[in-house]
Design a protein around this motif. Structure first.
Motif, PDB file in Angstrom:
ATOM      1  N   LEU A  70       0.837  -1.201   0.000  1.00 34.29           N
ATOM      2  CA  LEU A  70       0.000   0.000   0.000  1.00 34.29           C
ATOM      3  C   LEU A  70       0.873   1.253   0.000  1.00 34.29           C
ATOM      4  O   LEU A  70       0.620   2.213  -0.736  1.00 34.29           O
ATOM      5  N   GLY A  71       1.934   1.219   0.808  1.00 34.01           N
ATOM      6  CA  GLY A  71       2.860   2.345   0.848  1.00 34.01           C
ATOM      7  C   GLY A  71       3.548   2.553  -0.484  1.00 34.01           C
ATOM      8  O   GLY A  71       3.702   3.691  -0.955  1.00 34.01           O
ATOM      9  N   ALA A  72       3.964   1.447  -1.115  1.00 33.54           N
ATOM     10  CA  ALA A  72       4.623   1.547  -2.421  1.00 33.54           C
ATOM     11  C   ALA A  72       3.673   2.107  -3.474  1.00 33.54           C
ATOM     12  O   ALA A  72       4.070   2.900  -4.334  1.00 33.54           O
ATOM     13  N   THR A  73       2.407   1.711  -3.401  1.00 35.20           N
ATOM     14  CA  THR A  73       1.417   2.193  -4.358  1.00 35.20           C
ATOM     15  C   THR A  73       1.185   3.693  -4.210  1.00 35.20           C
ATOM     16  O   THR A  73       1.145   4.438  -5.199  1.00 35.20           O
ATOM     17  N   VAL A  74       1.037   4.141  -2.972  1.00 34.76           N
ATOM     18  CA  VAL A  74       0.830   5.566  -2.716  1.00 34.76           C
ATOM     19  C   VAL A  74       2.032   6.379  -3.187  1.00 34.76           C
ATOM     20  O   VAL A  74       1.896   7.420  -3.844  1.00 34.76           O
ATOM     21  N   LYS A  75       3.238   5.876  -2.877  1.00 30.60           N
ATOM     22  CA  LYS A  75       4.462   6.579  -3.256  1.00 30.60           C
ATOM     23  C   LYS A  75       4.601   6.669  -4.780  1.00 30.60           C
ATOM     24  O   LYS A  75       4.885   7.743  -5.342  1.00 30.60           O
ATOM     25  N   LYS A  76       4.394   5.556  -5.469  1.00 28.26           N
ATOM     26  CA  LYS A  76       4.537   5.552  -6.926  1.00 28.26           C
ATOM     27  C   LYS A  76       3.461   6.401  -7.588  1.00 28.26           C
ATOM     28  O   LYS A  76       3.744   7.127  -8.558  1.00 28.26           O
ATOM     29  N   SER A  77       2.234   6.363  -7.062  1.00 30.65           N
ATOM     30  CA  SER A  77       1.150   7.174  -7.621  1.00 30.65           C
ATOM     31  C   SER A  77       1.443   8.658  -7.443  1.00 30.65           C
ATOM     32  O   SER A  77       1.205   9.475  -8.345  1.00 30.65           O
ATOM     33  N   TYR A  78       1.987   9.006  -6.284  1.00 30.64           N
ATOM     34  CA  TYR A  78       2.342  10.404  -6.017  1.00 30.64           C
ATOM     35  C   TYR A  78       3.445  10.864  -6.964  1.00 30.64           C
ATOM     36  O   TYR A  78       3.384  11.967  -7.527  1.00 30.64           O
ATOM     37  N   ASP A  79       4.469  10.033  -7.165  1.00 33.46           N
ATOM     38  CA  ASP A  79       5.565  10.376  -8.076  1.00 33.46           C
ATOM     39  C   ASP A  79       5.040  10.558  -9.496  1.00 33.46           C
ATOM     40  O   ASP A  79       5.481  11.451 -10.230  1.00 33.46           O
ATOM     41  N   TYR A  80       4.113   9.689  -9.870  1.00 36.29           N
ATOM     42  CA  TYR A  80       3.523   9.751 -11.211  1.00 36.29           C
ATOM     43  C   TYR A  80       2.769  11.067 -11.392  1.00 36.29           C
ATOM     44  O   TYR A  80       2.918  11.758 -12.403  1.00 36.29           O
ATOM     45  N   TYR A  81       1.982  11.433 -10.384  1.00 31.52           N
ATOM     46  CA  TYR A  81       1.211  12.677 -10.423  1.00 31.52           C
ATOM     47  C   TYR A  81       2.136  13.897 -10.387  1.00 31.52           C
ATOM     48  O   TYR A  81       1.949  14.861 -11.139  1.00 31.52           O
ATOM     49  N   LYS A  82       3.153  13.858  -9.537  1.00 30.69           N
ATOM     50  CA  LYS A  82       4.082  14.973  -9.373  1.00 30.69           C
ATOM     51  C   LYS A  82       4.852  15.241 -10.660  1.00 30.69           C
ATOM     52  O   LYS A  82       5.215  16.389 -10.958  1.00 30.69           O
ATOM     53  N   ALA A  83       5.119  14.180 -11.420  1.00 28.10           N
ATOM     54  CA  ALA A  83       5.866  14.332 -12.668  1.00 28.10           C
ATOM     55  C   ALA A  83       5.000  14.912 -13.785  1.00 28.10           C
ATOM     56  O   ALA A  83       5.493  15.157 -14.896  1.00 28.10           O
ATOM     57  N   GLY A  84       3.731  15.130 -13.488  1.00 31.78           N
ATOM     58  CA  GLY A  84       2.865  15.773 -14.466  1.00 31.78           C
ATOM     59  C   GLY A  84       2.083  14.831 -15.351  1.00 31.78           C
ATOM     60  O   GLY A  84       1.415  15.259 -16.298  1.00 31.78           O
ATOM     61  N   PHE A  85       2.145  13.533 -15.064  1.00 31.91           N
ATOM     62  CA  PHE A  85       1.410  12.572 -15.883  1.00 31.91           C
ATOM     63  C   PHE A  85      -0.051  12.502 -15.427  1.00 31.91           C
ATOM     64  O   PHE A  85      -0.343  12.564 -14.236  1.00 31.91           O
ATOM     65  N   GLU A  86      -0.929  12.329 -16.389  1.00 36.13           N
ATOM     66  CA  GLU A  86      -2.341  12.153 -16.087  1.00 36.13           C
ATOM     67  C   GLU A  86      -2.843  10.878 -16.755  1.00 36.13           C
ATOM     68  O   GLU A  86      -2.500  10.593 -17.905  1.00 36.13           O
ATOM     69  N   LEU A  87      -3.639  10.123 -16.029  1.00 36.74           N
ATOM     70  CA  LEU A  87      -4.161   8.871 -16.566  1.00 36.74           C
ATOM     71  C   LEU A  87      -5.227   9.151 -17.619  1.00 36.74           C
ATOM     72  O   LEU A  87      -6.106   9.983 -17.419  1.00 36.74           O
ATOM     73  N   THR A  88      -5.134   8.441 -18.726  1.00 41.57           N
ATOM     74  CA  THR A  88      -6.194   8.493 -19.715  1.00 41.57           C
ATOM     75  C   THR A  88      -7.323   7.561 -19.284  1.00 41.57           C
ATOM     76  O   THR A  88      -7.166   6.758 -18.355  1.00 41.57           O
TER      77      THR A  88
END
Length: 262
Positions: free
Chosen positions: A183-201
């Motif tokens: 769960l921690g890894a998921t939150v961390k990776k999702s945050y990094d993904y969002y912070k980098a400016g990526f948006e899910l289609t």
């Protein structure tokens, strides 16, 4: 990533997450075969679909989650090393996540360890209590799985057995420890993904939903099968599998098709 690739990766995740064979290693090799290992969404997908496998533990062991608060305190203590080393080594770990050679070598080394772990630490009964110190040591062992191919479940189960836990007790604690860790890894990776400016289609969102559903179903079957097999046969078959799988990856990489996509 297309829907077939998503389903295949989710099946691999569901089967391997709780077995001592390294789910991350298998996902890296599979995504490399598909030619999507370097894709940012693939990296997010392989982490986020762990939510489905987490849910399988909650469903299968639902009653166990109503234990005393002491149970949760011990899980928290075991989880702390992953937080510390995960944040400290984040960039180094990300660099390893694209290298099938690291996976292959780790699989082989871990395989030889699994061949002997029952002889070294087996034979304990289920009456051994998990102390806070034991929980911390298991958490430290789990950190070895930050190296792709080591196996989170394998490292934590072996860590539990070194503390005189039975195979079953060590495996079940490893399952529970997977929940805060993944769960921690998921939150961390999702945050990094969002912070980098990526948006899910919309399509990517659907792939994540499908991946979690498939991972949940497959993990339910895998956990039930693994505990029964472990009680009867121990770890040797997994050790042989890891050695063979690691050798095949090296052969394919060096003599058939390079798995690292540059």
């Amino acid at each position: 990533m297309d829907i077939l690739q998503a389903i295949i990766l989710a099946i691999i995740e569901g089967i391997t997450e709780f077995l001592p064979v390294s789910s991350t290693g298998h996902m890296i090799v599979a995504s490399s075969f598909f030619g999507i290992a370097h894709d940012d969404f693939t990296k997010l997908f392989t982490i986020v679909i762990q939510l489905g496998t987490i849910l399988s533990v909650v469903v299968l062991y639902f009653k166990r989650f109503f234990q005393s608060l002491d149970f949760y305190y011990k899980l928290f203590v075991a989880f702390l090393p992953a937080v510390f080393f995960g944040l400290l080594l984040n960039d180094f770990i990300d660099g390893l996540l694209e290298n099938p050679i690291t996976v292959a070598v780790s699989l082989i080394i871990g395989g030889f360890i699994l061949l002997k772990v029952d002889d070294w630490f087996g034979g304990h009964d289920d009456g051994t209590e998990i102390s806070y110190l034991t929980a911390l040591k298991i958490g430290l062992f789990q950190c070895l799985a930050m190296i792709p191919g080591v196996s989170r479940s394998g490292a934590s189960i072996a860590g539990g057995m070194t503390q005189k836990l039975s195979r079953t007790t060590a495996a079940e604690f490893s399952f529970f420890l997977a929940i805060p860790t993944m769960l921690g890894a998921t939150v961390k990776k999702s945050y990094d993904y969002y912070k980098a400016g990526f948006e899910l289609t919309q399509d990517q969102t659907y792939l994540l939903i499908i991946g979690n559903v498939v991972g949940f179903i497959v993990a339910m079957i895998a956990i039930k099968s693994f505990i029964g097999f472990l009680q009867k046969h121990g770890f040797k078959l997994f050790g042989y599998y890891r050695i063979i799988a690691g050798a095949i990856i090296l052969i394919i990489h060096f003599f058939v098709k390079p798995l690292i996509i540059i």
